[in-house]
Scaffold this motif. Sequence first.
Motif, PDB file in Angstrom:
ATOM      1  N   ALA A 118     -22.753  43.091  24.066  1.00 30.28           N
ATOM      2  CA  ALA A 118     -22.346  42.368  22.860  1.00 30.28           C
ATOM      3  C   ALA A 118     -23.169  41.104  22.651  1.00 30.28           C
ATOM      4  O   ALA A 118     -23.283  40.611  21.515  1.00 30.28           O
ATOM      5  N   ALA A 119     -23.733  40.562  23.729  1.00 30.51           N
ATOM      6  CA  ALA A 119     -24.558  39.363  23.617  1.00 30.51           C
ATOM      7  C   ALA A 119     -26.027  39.697  23.361  1.00 30.51           C
ATOM      8  O   ALA A 119     -26.827  38.791  23.116  1.00 30.51           O
ATOM      9  N   TYR A 120     -26.363  40.986  23.400  1.00 35.38           N
ATOM     10  CA  TYR A 120     -27.770  41.371  23.242  1.00 35.38           C
ATOM     11  C   TYR A 120     -28.029  42.266  22.031  1.00 35.38           C
ATOM     12  O   TYR A 120     -28.815  41.923  21.143  1.00 35.38           O
ATOM     13  N   TRP A 121     -27.357  43.416  21.984  1.00 35.71           N
ATOM     14  CA  TRP A 121     -27.737  44.430  21.008  1.00 35.71           C
ATOM     15  C   TRP A 121     -27.507  44.031  19.548  1.00 35.71           C
ATOM     16  O   TRP A 121     -28.327  44.391  18.687  1.00 35.71           O
ATOM     17  N   PRO A 122     -26.486  43.280  19.188  1.00 34.14           N
ATOM     18  CA  PRO A 122     -26.364  42.899  17.770  1.00 34.14           C
ATOM     19  C   PRO A 122     -27.471  41.959  17.301  1.00 34.14           C
ATOM     20  O   PRO A 122     -27.648  41.780  16.091  1.00 34.14           O
TER      21      PRO A 122
ATOM     22  N   ALA B 241     -34.685  47.412  17.620  1.00 35.59           N
ATOM     23  CA  ALA B 241     -33.711  47.106  16.569  1.00 35.59           C
ATOM     24  C   ALA B 241     -32.995  48.361  16.085  1.00 35.59           C
ATOM     25  O   ALA B 241     -31.809  48.316  15.730  1.00 35.59           O
ATOM     26  N   GLY B 242     -33.705  49.497  16.057  1.00 37.19           N
ATOM     27  CA  GLY B 242     -33.078  50.740  15.610  1.00 37.19           C
ATOM     28  C   GLY B 242     -31.947  51.164  16.526  1.00 37.19           C
ATOM     29  O   GLY B 242     -30.871  51.561  16.064  1.00 37.19           O
ATOM     30  N   LEU B 243     -32.167  51.077  17.834  1.00 37.08           N
ATOM     31  CA  LEU B 243     -31.106  51.420  18.780  1.00 37.08           C
ATOM     32  C   LEU B 243     -29.967  50.410  18.685  1.00 37.08           C
ATOM     33  O   LEU B 243     -28.791  50.775  18.772  1.00 37.08           O
ATOM     34  N   GLY B 244     -30.313  49.147  18.467  1.00 34.16           N
ATOM     35  CA  GLY B 244     -29.276  48.138  18.289  1.00 34.16           C
ATOM     36  C   GLY B 244     -28.383  48.453  17.110  1.00 34.16           C
ATOM     37  O   GLY B 244     -27.158  48.292  17.175  1.00 34.16           O
ATOM     38  N   ALA B 245     -28.988  48.929  16.018  1.00 34.87           N
ATOM     39  CA  ALA B 245     -28.203  49.288  14.834  1.00 34.87           C
ATOM     40  C   ALA B 245     -27.296  50.477  15.123  1.00 34.87           C
ATOM     41  O   ALA B 245     -26.143  50.523  14.661  1.00 34.87           O
ATOM     42  N   ARG B 246     -27.768  51.446  15.925  1.00 36.48           N
ATOM     43  CA  ARG B 246     -26.937  52.595  16.278  1.00 36.48           C
ATOM     44  C   ARG B 246     -25.772  52.162  17.161  1.00 36.48           C
ATOM     45  O   ARG B 246     -24.653  52.654  17.015  1.00 36.48           O
ATOM     46  N   PHE B 247     -26.038  51.237  18.078  1.00 37.38           N
ATOM     47  CA  PHE B 247     -24.958  50.708  18.908  1.00 37.38           C
ATOM     48  C   PHE B 247     -23.939  49.953  18.058  1.00 37.38           C
ATOM     49  O   PHE B 247     -22.731  50.018  18.324  1.00 37.38           O
ATOM     50  N   ASP B 248     -24.400  49.227  17.058  1.00 36.60           N
ATOM     51  CA  ASP B 248     -23.476  48.519  16.160  1.00 36.60           C
ATOM     52  C   ASP B 248     -22.543  49.490  15.451  1.00 36.60           C
ATOM     53  O   ASP B 248     -21.339  49.254  15.334  1.00 36.60           O
ATOM     54  N   ARG B 249     -23.112  50.599  14.962  1.00 33.00           N
ATOM     55  CA  ARG B 249     -22.319  51.559  14.189  1.00 33.00           C
ATOM     56  C   ARG B 249     -21.354  52.347  15.066  1.00 33.00           C
ATOM     57  O   ARG B 249     -20.290  52.764  14.613  1.00 33.00           O
ATOM     58  N   ALA B 250     -21.732  52.591  16.312  1.00 31.33           N
ATOM     59  CA  ALA B 250     -20.899  53.391  17.219  1.00 31.33           C
ATOM     60  C   ALA B 250     -19.595  52.671  17.541  1.00 31.33           C
ATOM     61  O   ALA B 250     -19.532  51.433  17.565  1.00 31.33           O
ATOM     62  N   ARG B 251     -18.567  53.452  17.817  1.00 36.73           N
ATOM     63  CA  ARG B 251     -17.343  52.858  18.352  1.00 36.73           C
ATOM     64  C   ARG B 251     -17.574  52.509  19.809  1.00 36.73           C
ATOM     65  O   ARG B 251     -18.155  53.289  20.564  1.00 36.73           O
ATOM     66  N   LYS B 252     -17.108  51.325  20.191  1.00 38.38           N
ATOM     67  CA  LYS B 252     -17.203  50.877  21.574  1.00 38.38           C
ATOM     68  C   LYS B 252     -15.805  50.870  22.184  1.00 38.38           C
ATOM     69  O   LYS B 252     -14.949  50.077  21.772  1.00 38.38           O
ATOM     70  N   TYR B 253     -15.563  51.765  23.133  1.00 36.85           N
ATOM     71  CA  TYR B 253     -14.278  51.811  23.825  1.00 36.85           C
ATOM     72  C   TYR B 253     -14.446  51.049  25.142  1.00 36.85           C
ATOM     73  O   TYR B 253     -15.285  51.410  25.975  1.00 36.85           O
ATOM     74  N   VAL B 254     -13.651  50.012  25.326  1.00 34.95           N
ATOM     75  CA  VAL B 254     -13.786  49.131  26.482  1.00 34.95           C
ATOM     76  C   VAL B 254     -12.571  49.330  27.383  1.00 34.95           C
ATOM     77  O   VAL B 254     -11.440  49.041  26.981  1.00 34.95           O
ATOM     78  N   LEU B 255     -12.816  49.827  28.572  1.00 40.64           N
ATOM     79  CA  LEU B 255     -11.731  50.062  29.523  1.00 40.64           C
ATOM     80  C   LEU B 255     -11.501  48.778  30.316  1.00 40.64           C
ATOM     81  O   LEU B 255     -12.298  48.408  31.182  1.00 40.64           O
TER      82      LEU B 255
END
Length: 222
Positions: free
Chosen positions: A69-73, A80-94
């Motif tokens: 969260a401190a890097y990819w956004p 940057a393209g992978l960062g945008a895909r990570f932004d769009r994806a749902r992040k499930y945090v256990l």
Amino acid sequence: MRRVIGAAFVSLDGVMQAPGGPEEDRTGGFDLGGWLFSYFDEAGGRRIDALFSQPFDLLLGRRTYDIFAAYWPFVEGEDAGLGARFDRARKYVLTRGAQPLSWANSHRLTGLDGLAEVKREEGPDLIIQGSSTLYPQLLAAGLIDRLILMTFPVVLGGGKRLFGEGAPPRSMRMVEHEVTPRGVVIATYEPDGQIAPGDFGAATTPSPAERERRARVAAGTW
């Protein structure tokens, strides 16, 4: 039903801590962050691209979530393209903690029951990145469907390991593998049930020396 896919960079001695850079995770005094840099090549890059080329969601432990969260956004340039895909994806945090999850599309899971429910839903695969604390409990609960390991030719001697304390014994079946020009072994595994121990010497009568050795083992004097 979705699959849970663990994708991890590991050393020869099973360490997965801070592969990407010195400041990624210094927990426990770890000072070898960025250890994969010298060995990453185009073949490894293609494997990562293939992993994230299809729709996916992320499954993360809390500390890896904080790192991401401190890097990819904020990433720029070729990533940057992978960062945008990570932004769009749902992040499930256990996590059992109550800290804010401010990254877009983040969702808290407080236990494995919640993860199992998410896994039963329709949707893309859940890909684990980092998150060493997840693997023992997910393996024990039968929630890992596939494991993709990129094993780098380094021995780190210490650090967070892929299957650390609490990991149950399990058998895995290799379904795919390749070796990159820089010696990285990329292997894909799927669960294959319980371990079935054997004995190459089962048909051989133990020698007197072997019987004596076993007696010392049983007595705790070996």
